[in-house]
Design an enzyme around this catalytic site. Structure first.
Site, PDB file in Angstrom:
ATOM      1  N   SER A  97      -9.667   1.740   2.712  1.00  0.00           N
ATOM      2  CA  SER A  97      -8.585   2.458   1.779  1.00  0.00           C
ATOM      3  C   SER A  97      -7.711   1.613   0.950  1.00  0.00           C
ATOM      4  CB  SER A  97      -8.218   3.472   2.647  1.00  0.00           C
ATOM      5  OG  SER A  97      -7.171   2.966   3.888  1.00  0.00           O
ATOM      6  N   LYS A 130       0.832  -1.206  -0.021  1.00  0.00           N
ATOM      7  CA  LYS A 130      -0.121   0.077   0.048  1.00  0.00           C
ATOM      8  C   LYS A 130       1.042   1.182   0.156  1.00  0.00           C
ATOM      9  CE  LYS A 130      -4.040   2.007   2.579  1.00  0.00           C
ATOM     10  NZ  LYS A 130      -4.746   1.728   3.702  1.00  0.00           N
ATOM     11  N   SER A 152     -10.026  -0.660   6.671  1.00  0.00           N
ATOM     12  CA  SER A 152      -9.348  -0.429   5.450  1.00  0.00           C
ATOM     13  C   SER A 152      -8.739  -1.775   4.854  1.00  0.00           C
ATOM     14  CB  SER A 152      -8.345   0.620   5.513  1.00  0.00           C
ATOM     15  OG  SER A 152      -8.949   1.933   5.360  1.00  0.00           O
TER      16      SER A 152
END
Lengths: 96, 479
Positions: free
Chosen positions: B154, B79, B178
């Site tokens: 996210s 990420k 997330s």
């Protein structure tokens, strides 16, 4: 009720420039979010009075620093404005 | 390469590498090829690293010397909020668009020691603020199961990369769901472990009392393998749990008592999701697990408490981005003007909104009304869970809910911020309490003509990740 004036103040406190149009929408959006999170006011204050501290800050011990200077170059490189190994910023004191 | 490596588990890939069925270079080349084919459609990666094959060659040398470790040669996606020295890391934000990390996160160091090959950085909602990846400053990632829908967020880029076969496994971060919510939307397994098990050193902070890094993978075993590599005490994260507090032995139980807080999801859950959830519970029961109704009286306040605590912490954490020391700098008339212009243009809409909200919540006049109360409620919710897990009474071993109230929603469907926030309802409690939680696929549902995966969420007591893995594997056998 949150007013547009308060949103302006918050933007200033947060050091964020926002447009006139965005102030309008933000006021409405923050208003609706606050209405939702205010749900929490329904929790009885009596229950809360007995509450102990759940979270405490945990600080790192101030020891074993890394060797001086090992990150200097990479940090200088990341700076928007740099001069002779220093970070260059605008004057912070007004002469007026 | 003829081998169908995208169907192999991490353990099988490790085995294949060590027995020289294929090399780390061949494996990485295979993944780069898939990324080349698919990423322009899915938009999961913001950047594919230029040194993937060099890393793979290093792994091959290591394997040749017989010094291979747990993940040597295994490609992994990261990420975009996890620092990796010398590489761009932007947290999906314009304010860090050109930023290069000065050091590596602890998880990166651990993965590197284990021999992993870093493929690239994946798209995310800006500063992890969002549940759809639509708040990225750069691109919108699509759900590989239906390209008109969001992958969740996210960590949407990480989940979409795994779901589309562009990475065997990926790292995400989870502040309010997330990792688990995009895993649920994309049909992957996602773990948010006990707060403090995985070091936050080198993770760009959102809400520091809530954030955890964790794996997103295709199977429970894959996620377990990566978790075992990245967890552990870290002197650089003062909230990391000391190694001597970890349980000495893994539980040998094969059946568990699963608590179901019906009252928590009697409203607002998609009917098909609920059907799939109940079907899975029945199957678990037939496998010898016990299902028990439980109550969590204060959990209904969880989302309110979360949307107080998180913006409060975020507004504080994001004060460091000032356009002075690093990141985007916009020239103004004076220093104050530099700040407001750099932050005004560098931060996107959702970030601006949450910083203002956090600033309001923390302002002197409202502190007790919001932040003080939210922290007290946090305690009440934690007590509810402790009571449910109570070992001295007739407590349950784990708690089950759907991971999300609905399957993946359409791109642009949730334009009102509050409706987006409500999609976190079932995932937020694990962050508020610090408890470990896992999302495992529980089959598919039909929504407006699309067949979409949905997730089953299991929550366990502190440091009882082993229960999550055991039950997660049971669920995998069902579906």
């Amino acid at each position: 009720m949150i007013k547009k004036k308060e949103v302006e103040k918050l933007a200033e406190l947060s050091r964020i420039e926002i447009s006139y149009a965005e102030k309008e929408t933000l006021t409405k959006e923050i208003e609706s979010i606050l209405a939702y999170i205010s749900e929490i006011q329904k929790v009885s204050s009596d229950i809360l009075a007995s509450d102990g501290q759940l979270l405490t800050n945990v600080m790192r011990e101030d020891k074993d620093p890394h060797e001086s200077g090992v990150f200097t170059d990479v940090l200088l490189e990341a700076m928007p404005k740099e001069e002779k190994g220093f970070l260059k910023v605008k004057k912070i004191l007004n002469q007026e | 390469m003829s081998i169908e490596f995208t169907t192999l588990s991490l353990a099988e890939l490790v085995e294949g590498l060590s027995s020289k069925d294929f090399s780390a270079r061949e494996l990485s080349e295979g993944y780069l090829k898939i990324i080349d084919d698919k990423n322009s459609d899915v938009d999961a990666y913001l950047e594919v690293f230029d040194d993937v094959l060099r890393q793979a060659d290093k792994a091959d040398k290591r394997l040749k010397r017989g010094e291979g470790s747990t993940l040597t040669g295994i490609p992994i996606a990261l990420k975009d909020n996890i620092l990796i020295e010398g590489k761009h890391v932007s947290a999906g934000s314009k304010i860090l668009e050109k930023y290069k990390a000065a050091y590596s996160a602890t998880v990166i160091r651990k993965l590197k020691d284990a021999g992993a090959v870093f493929l690239g950085r994946t798209n995310m909602d800006e500063f992890a603020m969002g549940s759809s990846t639509e708040h990225s400053a750069f691109t919108i990632t699509k759900n590989p199961h239906d390209m008109t829908r969001v992958p969740g967020g996210s960590s949407g880029g990480s989940a979409a990369a795994v779901a589309s076969g562009m990475a065997p496994v990926a790292l995400g971060s989870d502040t309010g769901g997330s990792i688990r919510q995009p895993a649920s939307f994309c049909g992957c397994v996602g773990l948010k472990s006990t707060y403090g098990t995985v070091s936050r050193h080198g993770l760009i902070a959102l809400g520091s009392s809530l954030d955890q890094i964790g794996p997103i993978g295709r199977t429970v075993s894959d996620v377990e393998l990566v978790f075992n590599v990245i967890r552990g005490e870290d002197p650089l994260d003062s909230t990391s749990i000391p190694n001597d507090r970890y349980p000495r032995e893994v539980s040998q139980d094969t059946t568990y008592t699963i608590g179901v807080p019906r009252g928590f999801f009697e409203r607002g859950v998609d009917r098909e999701v609920l059907l799939q959830f109940d079907k899975t519970l029945k199957e678990l029961e037939s496998k010898g697990h016990t299902i028990k109704d439980i109550e969590l009286p204060n959990v209904k306040y969880c989302l309110s408490a979360y949307y107080i605590i998180m913006p409060a912490e975020a507004s504080t954490n994001l004060a460091r981005f000032d356009g002075v020391r690093y990141g985007l700098h916009v020239e103004g008339e004076n220093l104050f003007d530099d700040y407001v212009k750099s932050r005004g243009r560098g931060f996107g809409k959702e970030v601006r909104r949450r910083i203002l909200l956090g600033t309001y919540i923390l302002s002197a006049g409202y502190y007790d009304t919001y932040y003080g109360k939210a922290n007290a409620v946090r305690r009440l919710i934690k007590d509810d869970f402790n009571q449910a897990f109570d070992v001295s009474g007739d407590g349950v071993d784990v708690i089950a809910t759907p991971t999300t109230p609905t399957p993946a929603f359409g791109i642009g469907e949730k334009s009102d911020p509050l409706s987006m926030y409500l999609s976190d309802i079932f995932t937020v409690p694990a962050n508020i309490t610090g408890l470990p939680a896992l999302s495992v696929p529980m089959g598919t549902v039909l929504d407006k003509g699309a067949t979409l995966p949905v997730g089953f969420q299991i929550t366990a007591p502190i440091l009882c990740e082993d229960r999550l893995f055991a039950i997660g594997k049971s669920i995998e056998q069902i579906h």
